[in-house]
Write a protein that holds these residues in place. Structure first.
Motif, PDB file in Angstrom:
ATOM      1  N   MET A   1       0.812  -1.211   0.000  1.00 35.99           N
ATOM      2  CA  MET A   1       0.000   0.000   0.000  1.00 35.99           C
ATOM      3  C   MET A   1       0.848   1.265   0.000  1.00 35.99           C
ATOM      4  O   MET A   1       0.344   2.366   0.189  1.00 35.99           O
ATOM      5  N   LEU A   4      -0.118   4.290  -2.239  1.00 37.72           N
ATOM      6  CA  LEU A   4      -1.334   5.058  -2.002  1.00 37.72           C
ATOM      7  C   LEU A   4      -1.020   6.342  -1.260  1.00 37.72           C
ATOM      8  O   LEU A   4      -0.103   6.407  -0.436  1.00 37.72           O
ATOM      9  N   SER A   6      -1.822   9.483   1.419  1.00 35.22           N
ATOM     10  CA  SER A   6      -2.293   9.468   2.810  1.00 35.22           C
ATOM     11  C   SER A   6      -3.813   9.554   2.913  1.00 35.22           C
ATOM     12  O   SER A   6      -4.432   8.818   3.695  1.00 35.22           O
ATOM     13  N   LEU A   9      -5.202   6.145   2.167  1.00 34.04           N
ATOM     14  CA  LEU A   9      -4.961   5.214   3.264  1.00 34.04           C
ATOM     15  C   LEU A   9      -5.942   5.459   4.408  1.00 34.04           C
ATOM     16  O   LEU A   9      -6.484   4.518   4.992  1.00 34.04           O
ATOM     17  N   LEU A  12      -9.323   4.125   3.458  1.00 31.70           N
ATOM     18  CA  LEU A  12      -9.344   2.675   3.596  1.00 31.70           C
ATOM     19  C   LEU A  12      -9.499   2.261   5.063  1.00 31.70           C
ATOM     20  O   LEU A  12     -10.253   1.347   5.394  1.00 31.70           O
ATOM     21  N   PHE A  13      -8.761   2.963   5.940  1.00 27.69           N
ATOM     22  CA  PHE A  13      -8.811   2.664   7.372  1.00 27.69           C
ATOM     23  C   PHE A  13     -10.219   2.890   7.919  1.00 27.69           C
ATOM     24  O   PHE A  13     -10.778   2.027   8.611  1.00 27.69           O
ATOM     25  N   VAL A 220      -6.984  -5.305   6.066  1.00 30.16           N
ATOM     26  CA  VAL A 220      -6.886  -3.997   5.417  1.00 30.16           C
ATOM     27  C   VAL A 220      -6.684  -2.885   6.448  1.00 30.16           C
ATOM     28  O   VAL A 220      -5.872  -1.976   6.254  1.00 30.16           O
ATOM     29  N   ARG A 223      -2.984  -2.903   7.742  1.00 31.35           N
ATOM     30  CA  ARG A 223      -1.971  -2.463   6.789  1.00 31.35           C
ATOM     31  C   ARG A 223      -2.122  -0.993   6.430  1.00 31.35           C
ATOM     32  O   ARG A 223      -1.137  -0.249   6.395  1.00 31.35           O
ATOM     33  N   SER A 224      -3.355  -0.561   6.172  1.00 35.00           N
ATOM     34  CA  SER A 224      -3.561   0.841   5.808  1.00 35.00           C
ATOM     35  C   SER A 224      -3.316   1.752   7.005  1.00 35.00           C
ATOM     36  O   SER A 224      -2.692   2.814   6.877  1.00 35.00           O
ATOM     37  N   GLU A 227       0.531   2.131   7.967  1.00 34.08           N
ATOM     38  CA  GLU A 227       1.279   3.003   7.067  1.00 34.08           C
ATOM     39  C   GLU A 227       0.857   4.461   7.219  1.00 34.08           C
ATOM     40  O   GLU A 227       1.696   5.365   7.255  1.00 34.08           O
ATOM     41  N   PHE A 228      -0.457   4.694   7.342  1.00 31.52           N
ATOM     42  CA  PHE A 228      -0.938   6.070   7.457  1.00 31.52           C
ATOM     43  C   PHE A 228      -0.408   6.726   8.725  1.00 31.52           C
ATOM     44  O   PHE A 228       0.123   7.840   8.693  1.00 31.52           O
TER      45      PHE A 228
END
Length: 354
Positions: A1, A4, A6, A9, A12-13, A220, A223-224, A227-228
């Protein structure tokens, strides 16, 4: 990801969190219907089926981390969720109790104290397991993870026996606690489903669909979110213990609010304790998948979070025994204590993580 942006992300979160919440409601409803119709009993229905259902996000993250060989992520996910899931009881206390009285006063029973004791014992074995050699394993099994699973099963047997009655006055229930017996909300949900013409097959299909959605959303959201929030400067440990743990606790909040709305306060507390006792059993799953002992991969922060989970559990066990009368900010003194302890604990965690 990593490719992608921010905002993407974050979207998605948030979307994954919404899926987890909605699916959690459906899981709770269909689990209760299936538990009633399949005659699983209150102990099995509450401590096995619902424990697995509401912890599907943690299961998904654990399996994903174990397959990737990231055992420390699996450990952090499991232990980080226990503390925040215990604090969910404060949310239920403030938002879900009618008439106005502390949750532990209305839910008080010796069976719930025993469930809390099971959580404490299992977490103590977790701490012991973190100190064992990573080379101590055979046939994709490690002694600590096997011991935890065995203790959980023994605990279920004892709790099932306690659920049929304890040799104490009122069968172990406190006087002037909830007027209807524990688990009555399950019967009401099953009756409502029957009145609406929902068959067992349909309930099973909804359960399977909600479980699948929760599993996907669990991966999901991890992971999202990781990273965010890493881009925002939040360390992985703090993210896992706070934001991710809170997001994956949404099923517990939704099922707990449903139980308290129906006046089944004992079941609401039992679902939290039952889920927390079940989570460390996932170490066995992670060990079998990875072929390596999971607990020796724990960091100092994981042991710290385990101790925090023990303290928070004892706070509510104390509340169940002393049954506070007064409320402050619509919560019992035990819930306020739990929130303060958790905030202090997270502040201390930040000093370790950095």
């Amino acid at each position: 990801m990593g490719s992608l942006s921010s905002p993407a992300l974050l979207l998605l979160f948030v979307a994954s969190a919404a899926v987890i919440w909605y699916a959690g409601v459906k899981l709770s409803d269909t689990t209760d219907v299936l538990a009633q119709r399949l005659h699983l009993g209150s102990a099995l229905g509450g401590l096995v089926l619902l424990a697995i259902a509401t912890n599907l996000p943690e299961i998904a993250i654990t399996v994903s981390a174990a397959l990737a060989g990231q055992l420390d992520v699996a450990v952090g996910n499991i232990l980080g969720g226990i503390a925040i899931q215990t604090v969910v009881l404060a949310i239920l206390d403030a938002a879900g109790v009618r008439p106005r009285a502390p949750l532990t006063r209305l839910a008080a029973s010796l069976q719930l104290v025993l469930e809390g004791a099971l959580v404490v014992v299992i977490l103590a074995v977790v701490v012991m397991g973190t100190q064992l050699s990573p080379h101590l394993h055979a046939a994709r099994l490690a002694p600590a993870s096997v011991a935890i699973a065995a203790l959980w099963l023994i605990g279920l047997v004892l709790l099932d026996r306690a659920g049929r009655g304890l040799p104490w006055r009122e069968g172990g229930d406190a006087p002037d606690s909830q007027p209807e017996p524990r688990g009555h909300s399950r019967g009401k949900k099953e009756k409502a489903a029957t009145d609406q013409g929902v068959g067992t097959g349909r309930a099973a299909l909804v359960f399977a669909a909600a479980a699948s959605a929760t599993l996907v959303a669990g991966v999901v959201i991890e992971r999202s979110g990781e990273e965010f929030f890493a881009r925002q400067g939040l360390s992985g440990v703090l993210f896992g213990a706070t934001v991710l743990a809170a997001a994956t606790s949404l099923p517990e909040i939704s099922t707990g609010l449903t139980s308290t709305k129906l006046g089944d306060y004992q079941l609401a507390v039992s679902d939290i304790f039952g889920g927390n006792a079940f989570l460390p059993v996932l170490f066995l799953l992670a060990t079998v998948i990875s072929g390596k002992p999971t607990l020796p991969a724990a960091h100092d922060t994981d042991v710290y979070l385990t101790a925090l989970g023990i303290i928070l559990t004892v706070v509510y066990m104390t509340g169940l025994i002393f049954r506070p009368r007064r409320q402050y900010a619509r919560m019992g003194v035990d819930s306020i204590t739990a929130i303060v302890v958790y905030l202090i604990g997270i502040a201390g965690l930040a000093t370790i993580a950095t």
